[in-house]
Design an enzyme around this catalytic site. Sequence first.
Site, PDB file in Angstrom:
ATOM      1  N   GLY A 148      37.451  47.802  37.129  1.00  0.00           N
ATOM      2  CA  GLY A 148      37.213  48.047  35.722  1.00  0.00           C
ATOM      3  C   GLY A 148      38.511  48.439  35.039  1.00  0.00           C
ATOM      4  CB  CYS A 149      40.003  47.643  31.752  1.00  0.00           C
ATOM      5  SG  CYS A 149      38.561  47.822  30.680  1.00  0.00           S
ATOM      6  CG  ASN A 150      37.550  52.288  30.498  1.00  0.00           C
ATOM      7  OD1 ASN A 150      38.423  51.804  29.784  1.00  0.00           O
ATOM      8  ND2 ASN A 150      36.324  52.512  30.063  1.00  0.00           N
TER       9      ASN A 150
END
Length: 342
Positions: A148-150
């Site tokens: 996930g980017c976060n």
Amino acid sequence: MTAKIAILGASGYTGAELVRYIATHPDMEIAALSGNSKAGMEMAQVFPHLRHLDLPRLTTIEEIDFAGIDLAFCALPHATSQAVIAELPRDLKVVDLSADFRLRDPAAYEKWYGKPHAALELQKEAVYGLTEFYRDDIRAARLVAGTGCNAATGQYALRPLIEAGVIDLDRIVIDLKAAVSGAGRSLKENLLHAELSEGAHGYAVGGIHRHLGEFDQEFSAIAGREVRVQFTPHLIPANRGILATVYVEGEAAAVHAALAERYAEEEFLVVLPEGEHPSVRHVRGSNYCHLGVVADRIPGRAIVIAALDNLAKGSSGQAIQNANLMLGLEEGTGLRLAPLFP
């Protein structure tokens, strides 16, 4: 030899970003593009900024002939990739950009995504795609699960600190600001310009954000015991970028030294001089992540700030970095585009 590439889900933001990078990649060629809702259309109709490129017409996944395809990027919505990848040829290398294979424990997947995992045998072979920490496994993998980017942003700030033992593992706070493209391209009322602009708000507040599953999995594995961080993401009226401000208990000099030592040989992870802090405007459109450390006014506390582009280093750039390894290419090939500024 030039690798033949298919992009499944090319009509979304991450799909378009994959095309943008691969267009100048010397060792990859786009051989097939799928976009089921846009099947039959030219990419120039869907993304006019790609009009100058000679690209295949969008088709359905079922129409793609995978004979001769070396690797497929799966940029499909969450809970879609499991069924699709299960039907792909077994000799095809796959980089999945969705959340479908990120969590190793099927029970954890069901907890965070609300349904049983539908491809358990594939999950067993999937390698977590945080490149700088799993590159040896990624080189040998058939299926890589992009982060996930976060989750990637928070991990770049914290993994070396947990490894080095320079922070209190029970007092970690991640305050994260995320641009709207991270929510995808589908129409949603809360993402309309009039609903989003001139404001900012927290979402999934109180420990219910799905990327917490990745933090729990990865941080606990590093520490050898349970690690639970406080994490609050905020949606900001920007198109690209993630800025994670991480509050830790530890000496700033030791925190900075741990990051600088771990990332000294990492091309795309840039640790700024102590006391400087990054901005998303300095990484926009690039595969770089900038990290900074500032001493808090309270002795024994430090602030770590990480900035990256959610569509690039947080997703499609990371995916190409992993694909380079899987295909036996030099890891940074095609990824050294300078950030866009202003």
